[in-house]
Structure formats: C-alpha cells, structure tokens
Write a protein that holds these residues in place. Structure first.
Motif, PDB file in Angstrom:
ATOM      1  N   VAL A 293       0.789  -0.991   0.270  1.00 15.44           N
ATOM      2  CA  VAL A 293      -0.052  -0.041   0.096  1.00 15.44           C
ATOM      3  C   VAL A 293       0.931   1.240  -0.024  1.00 15.44           C
ATOM      4  O   VAL A 293       1.885   1.487   0.926  1.00 15.44           O
ATOM      5  N   VAL A 294       0.861   2.181  -0.991  1.00 14.82           N
ATOM      6  CA  VAL A 294       1.574   3.245  -1.190  1.00 14.82           C
ATOM      7  C   VAL A 294       0.833   4.674  -0.929  1.00 14.82           C
ATOM      8  O   VAL A 294      -0.079   4.610  -1.740  1.00 14.82           O
ATOM      9  N   GLN A 295       1.274   5.372   0.025  1.00 18.93           N
ATOM     10  CA  GLN A 295       0.435   6.702  -0.012  1.00 18.93           C
ATOM     11  C   GLN A 295       1.109   7.509  -1.350  1.00 18.93           C
ATOM     12  O   GLN A 295       2.040   7.680  -1.703  1.00 18.93           O
ATOM     13  N   ILE A 296      -0.240   8.274  -1.677  1.00 22.39           N
ATOM     14  CA  ILE A 296      -0.047   9.090  -2.733  1.00 22.39           C
ATOM     15  C   ILE A 296       0.092  10.567  -2.002  1.00 22.39           C
ATOM     16  O   ILE A 296      -0.533  11.274  -1.250  1.00 22.39           O
ATOM     17  N   PRO A 297       1.237  11.208  -2.747  1.00 24.79           N
ATOM     18  CA  PRO A 297       1.518  12.649  -2.389  1.00 24.79           C
ATOM     19  C   PRO A 297       0.528  13.563  -2.529  1.00 24.79           C
ATOM     20  O   PRO A 297      -0.301  13.430  -3.448  1.00 24.79           O
ATOM     21  N   ASP A 298       0.471  14.447  -1.706  1.00 25.70           N
ATOM     22  CA  ASP A 298      -0.604  15.776  -2.170  1.00 25.70           C
ATOM     23  C   ASP A 298      -0.238  16.343  -3.625  1.00 25.70           C
ATOM     24  O   ASP A 298       1.018  16.468  -3.915  1.00 25.70           O
ATOM     25  N   GLY A 299      -1.284  16.700  -4.222  1.00 27.20           N
ATOM     26  CA  GLY A 299      -1.076  17.266  -5.453  1.00 27.20           C
ATOM     27  C   GLY A 299      -1.218  16.259  -6.453  1.00 27.20           C
ATOM     28  O   GLY A 299      -1.066  16.640  -7.841  1.00 27.20           O
ATOM     29  N   VAL A 300      -1.080  15.023  -6.351  1.00 24.55           N
ATOM     30  CA  VAL A 300      -1.000  13.914  -7.306  1.00 24.55           C
ATOM     31  C   VAL A 300      -2.619  13.141  -7.375  1.00 24.55           C
ATOM     32  O   VAL A 300      -2.743  12.979  -6.566  1.00 24.55           O
ATOM     33  N   PRO A 301      -3.014  13.422  -8.740  1.00 23.85           N
ATOM     34  CA  PRO A 301      -4.618  12.785  -8.535  1.00 23.85           C
ATOM     35  C   PRO A 301      -4.564  11.414  -8.489  1.00 23.85           C
ATOM     36  O   PRO A 301      -3.703  10.650  -9.004  1.00 23.85           O
ATOM     37  N   PHE A 302      -5.762  10.837  -8.119  1.00 26.33           N
ATOM     38  CA  PHE A 302      -5.906   9.289  -8.182  1.00 26.33           C
ATOM     39  C   PHE A 302      -5.475   8.721  -9.512  1.00 26.33           C
ATOM     40  O   PHE A 302      -5.016   7.694  -9.457  1.00 26.33           O
ATOM     41  N   GLU A 303      -5.894   9.334 -10.557  1.00 29.25           N
ATOM     42  CA  GLU A 303      -5.777   9.035 -11.904  1.00 29.25           C
ATOM     43  C   GLU A 303      -4.199   8.570 -12.333  1.00 29.25           C
ATOM     44  O   GLU A 303      -3.948   7.647 -12.823  1.00 29.25           O
ATOM     45  N   GLN A 304      -3.461   9.475 -11.893  1.00 26.95           N
ATOM     46  CA  GLN A 304      -1.966   9.407 -11.993  1.00 26.95           C
ATOM     47  C   GLN A 304      -1.463   8.096 -11.078  1.00 26.95           C
ATOM     48  O   GLN A 304      -0.710   7.385 -11.626  1.00 26.95           O
ATOM     49  N   ALA A 305      -2.008   8.182  -9.822  1.00 29.26           N
ATOM     50  CA  ALA A 305      -1.332   7.230  -8.929  1.00 29.26           C
ATOM     51  C   ALA A 305      -1.831   5.816  -9.402  1.00 29.26           C
ATOM     52  O   ALA A 305      -1.098   4.867  -9.058  1.00 29.26           O
ATOM     53  N   ALA A 306      -2.903   5.722 -10.003  1.00 26.89           N
ATOM     54  CA  ALA A 306      -3.365   4.169 -10.446  1.00 26.89           C
ATOM     55  C   ALA A 306      -2.432   3.844 -11.489  1.00 26.89           C
ATOM     56  O   ALA A 306      -2.491   2.556 -11.965  1.00 26.89           O
ATOM     57  N   PHE A 307      -1.467   4.570 -12.018  1.00 25.28           N
ATOM     58  CA  PHE A 307      -0.526   4.046 -12.976  1.00 25.28           C
ATOM     59  C   PHE A 307       0.560   3.437 -12.453  1.00 25.28           C
ATOM     60  O   PHE A 307       1.420   2.911 -12.902  1.00 25.28           O
ATOM     61  N   VAL A 308       0.855   3.423 -11.035  1.00 21.87           N
ATOM     62  CA  VAL A 308       2.027   2.987 -10.295  1.00 21.87           C
ATOM     63  C   VAL A 308       2.487   1.389 -10.563  1.00 21.87           C
ATOM     64  O   VAL A 308       3.532   1.293 -10.848  1.00 21.87           O
ATOM     65  N   GLU A 309       1.231   0.821 -10.436  1.00 24.52           N
ATOM     66  CA  GLU A 309       1.257  -0.735 -10.907  1.00 24.52           C
ATOM     67  C   GLU A 309       1.792  -1.003 -12.186  1.00 24.52           C
ATOM     68  O   GLU A 309       3.076  -1.628 -12.345  1.00 24.52           O
ATOM     69  N   PRO A 310       1.287  -0.527 -13.091  1.00 22.56           N
ATOM     70  CA  PRO A 310       1.631  -0.816 -14.703  1.00 22.56           C
ATOM     71  C   PRO A 310       3.018  -0.340 -14.928  1.00 22.56           C
ATOM     72  O   PRO A 310       3.746  -0.723 -15.575  1.00 22.56           O
ATOM     73  N   VAL A 311       3.291   1.014 -14.382  1.00 24.96           N
ATOM     74  CA  VAL A 311       4.708   1.477 -14.431  1.00 24.96           C
ATOM     75  C   VAL A 311       5.649   0.730 -14.027  1.00 24.96           C
ATOM     76  O   VAL A 311       6.736   0.427 -14.427  1.00 24.96           O
ATOM     77  N   ASN A 312       5.447   0.157 -12.867  1.00 25.76           N
ATOM     78  CA  ASN A 312       6.390  -0.830 -12.236  1.00 25.76           C
ATOM     79  C   ASN A 312       6.707  -1.978 -12.837  1.00 25.76           C
ATOM     80  O   ASN A 312       7.748  -2.436 -13.526  1.00 25.76           O
ATOM     81  N   THR A 313       5.638  -2.571 -13.753  1.00 27.22           N
ATOM     82  CA  THR A 313       5.903  -3.596 -14.522  1.00 27.22           C
ATOM     83  C   THR A 313       6.818  -3.433 -15.755  1.00 27.22           C
ATOM     84  O   THR A 313       7.511  -4.195 -16.268  1.00 27.22           O
ATOM     85  N   CYS A 314       6.506  -2.115 -16.399  1.00 27.46           N
ATOM     86  CA  CYS A 314       7.350  -1.596 -17.413  1.00 27.46           C
ATOM     87  C   CYS A 314       8.564  -1.380 -17.190  1.00 27.46           C
ATOM     88  O   CYS A 314       9.642  -1.763 -17.945  1.00 27.46           O
ATOM     89  N   LEU A 315       8.757  -0.824 -16.063  1.00 26.83           N
ATOM     90  CA  LEU A 315      10.200  -0.527 -15.454  1.00 26.83           C
ATOM     91  C   LEU A 315      11.008  -1.972 -15.361  1.00 26.83           C
ATOM     92  O   LEU A 315      12.136  -1.766 -15.788  1.00 26.83           O
TER      93      LEU A 315
END
Length: 373
Positions: free
Chosen positions: A155-177
């Motif tokens: 479970v990863v906390q989302i910083p202030d100013g970052v929308p939920f929509e951007q944060a939802a990409f954390v998992e797929p970006v990890n797979t790509c990275l």
C-alpha cells in the motif's frame, strides 16, 4: 451501516454502507453490475473506497477466455482512500490517499532470493478483494486489502497534488520499468517497441530515459501523436512501412539491439525476432496466455538472439517506480494524458467493450465508481 468492531476505525465523514455496486465476472464474456455486501475487514487489513481503477489487458483476457473460475471481481490498477482500518494497522490512517498492489512477494523463498518475485508462491496469492475469490477487486466501490499486502509494502501513500488517476499507474509503470531493467539497455543502442497503446508508450518512454534511440511501431497515427507528447519521435507506420526494414535502416543495417513486443497475440513474435540484430534481445511483454508460436531456432542458436520475458511487478523497484509516477505528474511524465475514457461503475460493460476493441480513438480506459456522467 456495516458493523464496526472495537479494534477497528472508520472515517467519521465516510458513511460506509452495508452494500455496494460491483462489476462481477460470472462466465466467459459475462460481467454484470450487481449489488453485493461491502467487504468486512479483519486485523491488519484496510478498506479502501475506490476512486480510480484502470482496465488492464490481463483483466480483459481473463474475462474473454474464461481462464479463471467465476464469480470474481477483477481490477488491480487501483487508487482510492482508506475509510476503515483493522486492528494492528499502525502505518496508515483514515483518509489517507493510497494506491494498492494486489501482489506482494514473501521476500524469503527461493524465487525471491533469485529476484524472480513474480514466481514466489506468496506473490501468486491475490491480496485484494471486493468479494468472492480474491482477484483485485478494483471494479467495485470498496476493496479489502489483506494483511500481508498492508504489512509488506503493498500500500503506497499518494503525495498531495497527485491525482488518483495518475497514482493508479504506479502498478503498470512498475511492470514496464521491470521490463526495461531486464533489457539492460545502453545509450548507444537502438530499441524497437512494437505497439503504442498505453503500455507500449510507457515502455518506450522508459526505454528512452536510458539514452537509447527508441523506435515506435503502431498502425494508428493518432497513437504516434500521443507518443510524441512523451518525447517519442521515431515513428514507424506499421500499416504502410516494413517494420523490419525500418529497424535495420535506423541501426546502420544491423537491426535493433532490443525489441519489445507490447501487444498480445503471437503472430508478431517472428517480426520482432527478424527486427533484432544478431546478438540482440527480444522481450515479450504481453504474451500472458499459453499457446504455440513459430520461432526460428537458428535465430537463437546461430544468430545468438536472446528471447526473454518480463511479467508483473518487482518489489525491488517499487519505490523507484512510484517516485517516477508521482514526480512525473508535474515533470513531463503525466500519464493521465493516456486516459481516453472514464466510466462510472454502472457503465463497466461499455468500458470493457471499448477496452477490448482498441481503435485510434481509444487508449487507457478507467472505471471510477463515483464518477457521475
């Protein structure tokens, strides 16, 4: 109202109902929006009110092939707000904005010691559910996060100013990275990425960060236009140009040092192999269904080409991937620009239909339970 035990906490401002809507997979190509109970949580667990969940290609394959038993609730690219905590949860508070990984490895088994985390038996267990057999659960109003996901960094906390929509990409970006790191790219190399859907663009953009020259191939000019937003300017129009010939022309006749196949289906594996130089690497990213493929064995033996795969996320790069997404929102890696469609939960069937039949006008499709259209 759901029952709250003495060792649990709920957000006073968030009235948790007893039931919720969810998109329930019932059979092959049969998903129904139903009313089901809100999940109860136990010690060490969290209840998250889902804000955004991306539709992943693996979700679609499960729905269309019947590879998983029913009933289930899919969706694993999930971001939302904590509205209830179980006993023994100390690192999170009510109201925290978070994204959730549905898989986390044990860190101790043979596969974890070999850094092959996706093959860890604990990793293969899904730790997020909205009901029924745990399957991610993001296509619902609320999702329960199980103890090992909470306690072991899922479970990863989302910083202030970052929308939920951007944060939802954390998992797929990890797979790509993870895939890009597996290729061990060098700045003097040429990389070909076949497919410029959302995953293909993310793979290409991350490859470009290594300093390598990145070629992108797709049938739709509209997708190349989106890729340009992320600095990807070496386009191949796969409908009009010969991808293999262009890859060789752009690499002094050798062929690409690395080729990434970012689209499903096995027909393009031969194209990817042909586009790679002798001694080059071909990475399969979207081949997540078992089947047969035609491969020239001499290309691997005599031409010394390497065929490798990359699947799911890596805990080793979790912080790096999350920071890339969070910092990138205001620094040139705004992934919300990949979102072409946003649907409320009630329109999940329409969302699945669009995501399953890509067109020039469709990219990333999101389900947002509280969206009002």
């Amino acid at each position: 109202m759901a029952t709250i035990t003495s060792n649990e906490s709920t957000a006073a401002s968030d009235v948790i109902p007893a039931t919720m809507n969810a998109a329930v997979y019932r059979a092959v190509n049969d998903v129904r929006v139903e009313t089901i109970p809100v999940p109860e949580i136990g010690p060490g667990e969290l209840l998250i009110r889902v804000h955004s969940c991306g539709i992943c290609g693996t979700d679609l394959k499960k729905i269309h092939t019947g590879s998983h038993s029913a009933p289930r609730i899919f969706g694993h690219e999930t971001a939302g707000m904590i509205v209830k905590t179980g006993g023994d949860v100390n690192n999170f508070a009510l109201g925290d904005r978070v994204m959730v990984f549905h898989h986390i490895p044990c860190g101790k088994c043979y596969y974890c010691r070999k850094k092959t985390f996706a093959q860890c038996p604990i990793y293969k267990k899904v730790g997020c559910t909205a009901g029924f057999e745990p399957s991610g659960g993001g296509f619902a109003e609320y999702v329960r996060v199980m103890p090992w996901i909470v306690s072991m960094g899922g479970v990863v906390q989302i910083p202030d100013g970052v929308p939920f929509e951007q944060a939802a990409f954390v998992e797929p970006v990890n797979t790509c990275l993870k895939a890009i790191k597996n290729l061990n790219l060098a700045p003097d190399e040429t990389v070909l990425v076949i497919g410029q859907g959302p995953i293909g663009i993310m793979l290409a953009a991350l490859a470009a960060r290594t300093g390598a020259k990145v070629l992108t191939s797709d049938l739709y000019p509209e997708r190349h236009a989106i890729a340009e937003v992320y600095g990807l300017k070496h386009h191949i129009d796969a409908g009009k140009e010969n991808v293999v010939e262009v890859a060789k022309r752009e690499s002094e006749g050798r062929g690409a040092d690395a080729v990434i196949l970012a689209v499903g289906g096995n027909a393009l594996i031969r194209t990817a192999m042909d586009a790679a130089r002798p001694g080059g690497r071909v990475l399969l990213f979207a081949q997540t269904q078992h089947g047969d493929a035609t491969i020239d064995p001499a290309a691997i033996c005599m031409e010394e080409k390497t065929l490798l795969g990359s699947y799911s996320a890596s805990i080793d790069i979790q912080d790096a991937g999350a920071n890339l997404v969070f910092d990138g929102y205001s620094n040139g890696f705004d992934l919300t620009r990949l979102i072409s469609h946003q649907f409320p939960l009630e329109q999940t069937l329409e969302a699945i239909e669009i995501a399953s039949n890509p067109t020039a006008a469709s990219m990333k499709v999101f389900i947002q339970p509280n969206l009002r259209k």
